[in-house]
Design a protein around this motif. Structure first.
Motif, PDB file in Angstrom:
ATOM      1  N   LYS A 176       6.408  21.419  10.064  1.00 44.05           N
ATOM      2  CA  LYS A 176       7.236  21.439   8.855  1.00 44.05           C
ATOM      3  C   LYS A 176       7.120  20.137   8.073  1.00 44.05           C
ATOM      4  CE  LYS A 176      12.104  21.918   7.502  1.00 44.05           C
ATOM      5  NZ  LYS A 176      13.486  22.113   8.000  1.00 44.05           N
ATOM      6  N   ASN A 177       7.047  19.006   8.780  1.00 44.77           N
ATOM      7  CA  ASN A 177       7.019  17.710   8.104  1.00 44.77           C
ATOM      8  C   ASN A 177       5.617  17.288   7.678  1.00 44.77           C
ATOM      9  OD1 ASN A 177       9.785  16.180   8.044  1.00 44.77           O
ATOM     10  ND2 ASN A 177       9.739  17.229  10.019  1.00 44.77           N
ATOM     11  N   VAL A 178       4.595  17.712   8.418  1.00 40.18           N
ATOM     12  CA  VAL A 178       3.233  17.322   8.059  1.00 40.18           C
ATOM     13  C   VAL A 178       2.825  17.898   6.715  1.00 40.18           C
ATOM     14  CG1 VAL A 178       0.814  17.776   8.650  1.00 40.18           C
ATOM     15  CG2 VAL A 178       2.350  16.843  10.360  1.00 40.18           C
ATOM     16  N   ILE A 179       3.198  19.143   6.463  1.00 40.22           N
ATOM     17  CA  ILE A 179       2.822  19.795   5.209  1.00 40.22           C
ATOM     18  C   ILE A 179       3.534  19.109   4.050  1.00 40.22           C
ATOM     19  CG2 ILE A 179       2.874  21.950   3.912  1.00 40.22           C
ATOM     20  CD1 ILE A 179       2.781  23.416   6.604  1.00 40.22           C
ATOM     21  N   GLY A 180       2.758  18.485   3.210  1.00 39.25           N
ATOM     22  CA  GLY A 180       3.316  17.850   2.018  1.00 39.25           C
ATOM     23  C   GLY A 180       4.002  16.525   2.262  1.00 39.25           C
ATOM     24  N   HIS A 181       3.841  15.946   3.488  1.00 39.98           N
ATOM     25  CA  HIS A 181       4.497  14.661   3.750  1.00 39.98           C
ATOM     26  C   HIS A 181       3.811  13.553   2.952  1.00 39.98           C
ATOM     27  CE1 HIS A 181       6.736  11.607   6.001  1.00 39.98           C
ATOM     28  NE2 HIS A 181       5.599  10.926   6.030  1.00 39.98           N
ATOM     29  N   PRO A 182       4.542  12.843   2.094  1.00 46.35           N
ATOM     30  CA  PRO A 182       3.902  11.800   1.276  1.00 46.35           C
ATOM     31  C   PRO A 182       3.652  10.520   2.074  1.00 46.35           C
ATOM     32  CG  PRO A 182       6.248  11.867   0.818  1.00 46.35           C
ATOM     33  CD  PRO A 182       5.972  12.995   1.782  1.00 46.35           C
ATOM     34  N   ALA A 183       2.545   9.858   1.787  1.00 44.79           N
ATOM     35  CA  ALA A 183       2.287   8.550   2.384  1.00 44.79           C
ATOM     36  C   ALA A 183       3.157   7.512   1.691  1.00 44.79           C
ATOM     37  CB  ALA A 183       0.813   8.200   2.244  1.00 44.79           C
ATOM     38  N   ALA A 184       3.348   6.388   2.357  1.00 48.17           N
ATOM     39  CA  ALA A 184       4.135   5.282   1.792  1.00 48.17           C
ATOM     40  C   ALA A 184       3.275   4.025   1.806  1.00 48.17           C
ATOM     41  CB  ALA A 184       5.414   5.069   2.608  1.00 48.17           C
ATOM     42  N   ASN A 185       3.660   3.078   0.970  1.00 48.01           N
ATOM     43  CA  ASN A 185       2.988   1.783   0.951  1.00 48.01           C
ATOM     44  C   ASN A 185       3.703   0.862   1.935  1.00 48.01           C
ATOM     45  OD1 ASN A 185       1.031   2.286  -1.210  1.00 48.01           O
ATOM     46  ND2 ASN A 185       2.830   2.460  -2.534  1.00 48.01           N
ATOM     47  N   PHE A 186       3.025   0.554   3.045  1.00 47.34           N
ATOM     48  CA  PHE A 186       3.609  -0.266   4.094  1.00 47.34           C
ATOM     49  C   PHE A 186       3.183  -1.730   3.925  1.00 47.34           C
ATOM     50  CE2 PHE A 186       3.859   3.878   6.163  1.00 47.34           C
ATOM     51  CZ  PHE A 186       5.092   3.815   6.800  1.00 47.34           C
ATOM     52  N   ARG A 187       4.132  -2.597   4.202  1.00 46.93           N
ATOM     53  CA  ARG A 187       3.857  -4.039   4.304  1.00 46.93           C
ATOM     54  C   ARG A 187       4.248  -4.453   5.714  1.00 46.93           C
ATOM     55  NH1 ARG A 187       7.211  -8.808   2.804  1.00 46.93           N
ATOM     56  NH2 ARG A 187       5.812 -10.596   2.540  1.00 46.93           N
ATOM     57  N   ILE A 188       3.274  -4.937   6.477  1.00 44.90           N
ATOM     58  CA  ILE A 188       3.479  -5.257   7.889  1.00 44.90           C
ATOM     59  C   ILE A 188       3.203  -6.735   8.101  1.00 44.90           C
ATOM     60  CG2 ILE A 188       2.778  -4.710  10.248  1.00 44.90           C
ATOM     61  CD1 ILE A 188       1.681  -2.020   9.047  1.00 44.90           C
ATOM     62  N   ILE A 189       4.229  -7.457   8.567  1.00 47.35           N
ATOM     63  CA  ILE A 189       4.075  -8.887   8.865  1.00 47.35           C
ATOM     64  C   ILE A 189       4.121  -9.040  10.377  1.00 47.35           C
ATOM     65  CG2 ILE A 189       4.969 -11.206   8.514  1.00 47.35           C
ATOM     66  CD1 ILE A 189       6.186  -8.518   6.189  1.00 47.35           C
ATOM     67  N   ALA A 190       2.990  -9.455  10.963  1.00 46.80           N
ATOM     68  CA  ALA A 190       2.875  -9.532  12.415  1.00 46.80           C
ATOM     69  C   ALA A 190       2.400 -10.921  12.812  1.00 46.80           C
ATOM     70  CB  ALA A 190       1.899  -8.483  12.916  1.00 46.80           C
ATOM     71  N   ASP A 191       3.251 -11.677  13.523  1.00 47.49           N
ATOM     72  CA  ASP A 191       2.887 -13.031  13.964  1.00 47.49           C
ATOM     73  C   ASP A 191       2.273 -13.836  12.825  1.00 47.49           C
ATOM     74  OD1 ASP A 191       3.844 -12.530  16.480  1.00 47.49           O
ATOM     75  OD2 ASP A 191       1.888 -12.228  17.411  1.00 47.49           O
ATOM     76  N   ASP A 192       2.957 -13.831  11.673  1.00 48.87           N
ATOM     77  CA  ASP A 192       2.572 -14.621  10.494  1.00 48.87           C
ATOM     78  C   ASP A 192       1.337 -14.087   9.773  1.00 48.87           C
ATOM     79  OD1 ASP A 192       4.697 -16.368  11.005  1.00 48.87           O
ATOM     80  OD2 ASP A 192       3.469 -17.550  12.384  1.00 48.87           O
ATOM     81  N   HIS A 193       0.821 -12.936  10.161  1.00 48.56           N
ATOM     82  CA  HIS A 193      -0.266 -12.291   9.428  1.00 48.56           C
ATOM     83  C   HIS A 193       0.291 -11.072   8.696  1.00 48.56           C
ATOM     84  CE1 HIS A 193      -3.366 -14.774  11.280  1.00 48.56           C
ATOM     85  NE2 HIS A 193      -2.747 -14.591  12.431  1.00 48.56           N
TER      86      HIS A 193
END
Length: 308
Positions: A176-193
């Motif tokens: 149900k969720n996969v069909i038409g699920h929109p992607a999002a713009n992720f910002r990931i800060i990991a150990d200062d990277h």
């Protein structure tokens, strides 16, 4: 059994039973008798406690750890086991897994037998091993936390739906969720990277394997994850449509992770995830609002009983 009654807590098991694991009232009473009988047959003293809810379960697990019980045996699914692990965190009291849940992913990762008698045997005769936990938005978790599609799937697999159709609730919610699920713009800060990526979901994994319930399929969603490496595995999945989801699942089921720009993996000790627009998050399968989510590893914070 040895020694006179009452037995010291250091010899006793605290059996923490999730009342929802038994189904209806008749099934629950049968589960009580079976669990009690399995421990009694092994000749060990135990106290059985049914927690009315997560808060009470966590409080009972903490109290049992403080009193120095031999172990806490969690009878239920991953939620019950995670509660017990949070309760013993920072102590030397181990957790035994007696799998009676919908998913039983932690049992899968630690090779805990599915049968009641065999899992109780591991509880009584197994060896204790130290494992990492992680903390997301202040809450300890043992398995995974995530943002995006996986959290939507967990939210859609409600307790009512799981009680009616079992593991199929996750499959139904997933489709149900996969069909038409929109992607999002992720910002990931990991150990200062910092990483910026458009994706469907980001997993923070402490465990490697996920099972598909009754189906003979296992997925290594986090190929490098370990319970003893002092690291969180960040797993980014970015399929754009349903055929790409199917292809990605096929590759993951066959342990084919290389050379695919829709799967990104790296390890860190501390991470923050933001999303535009904000997306749902889950911690050990429980919905926990929306991003942002901040997590850090808690090295060797708990102990678990595994087969010898």
């Amino acid at each position: 059994m040895s020694g006179p009654y009452p037995y010291p807590d250091s010899e006793r098991f605290l059996v923490l039973l999730n009342p929802g694991a038994g189904g209806g009232a008749t099934q629950l009473e049968s589960l009580r008798r079976r669990v009690g009988g399995a421990f009694a047959a092994r000749g060990v003293p135990f106290d059985l406690y049914e927690a009315a809810g997560p808060e009470e379960g966590l409080e009972v697990a903490r109290a049992a750890a403080e009193r120095g019980y031999r172990a806490i045996a969690a009878v239920g699914g991953d939620g019950t086991v995670s509660l017990a692990l949070r309760g013993v965190a920072g102590t030397r009291v181990p957790v035994a897994i007696i799998p009676f849940g919908t998913g039983n992913q932690l049992a899968l990762n630690f090779d805990i037998p599915a049968s009641l008698e065999d899992s109780v045997r591991v509880a009584v005769e197994g060896k204790a091993t130290d494992i990492d936990l992680a903390r997301a938005n202040g809450e300890l978790f043992a398995l995974m936390a995530g943002a995006g599609l996986d959290a939507e799937i967990m939210a859609g697999a409600t307790s009512e739906l799981k009680s009616r159709i079992g593991f199929a609730a996750y499959l139904y919610s997933g489709l149900k969720n996969v069909i038409g699920h929109p992607a999002a713009n992720f910002r990931i800060i990991a150990d200062d990277h910092e990483v910026q990526v458009k994706a469907s979901m980001v997993l923070l994994a402490n465990a490697s394997q996920l099972g598909a319930g009754p189906l003979p399929v296992e997925f290594r969603m986090a190929p490098g994850a370990s319970f003893q490496d002092g690291l969180i595995d960040v797993c980014i999945y970015a399929p754009r449509n349903l055929p790409e989801v199917a292809r990605l699942l096929w590759r993951v089921s066959r342990n084919q992770f290389g050379g695919d720009d829709q799967m990104i993996f790296f390890q860190t000790r501390r991470v923050r995830i933001e999303a535009d627009p904000p997306v749902a998050i889950e911690i050990d399968g429980e919905p926990r609002g929306e991003t942002p989510i901040e997590a850090e590893v808690a090295p060797l914070a708990a102990r678990i009983l595994v087969p010898r």
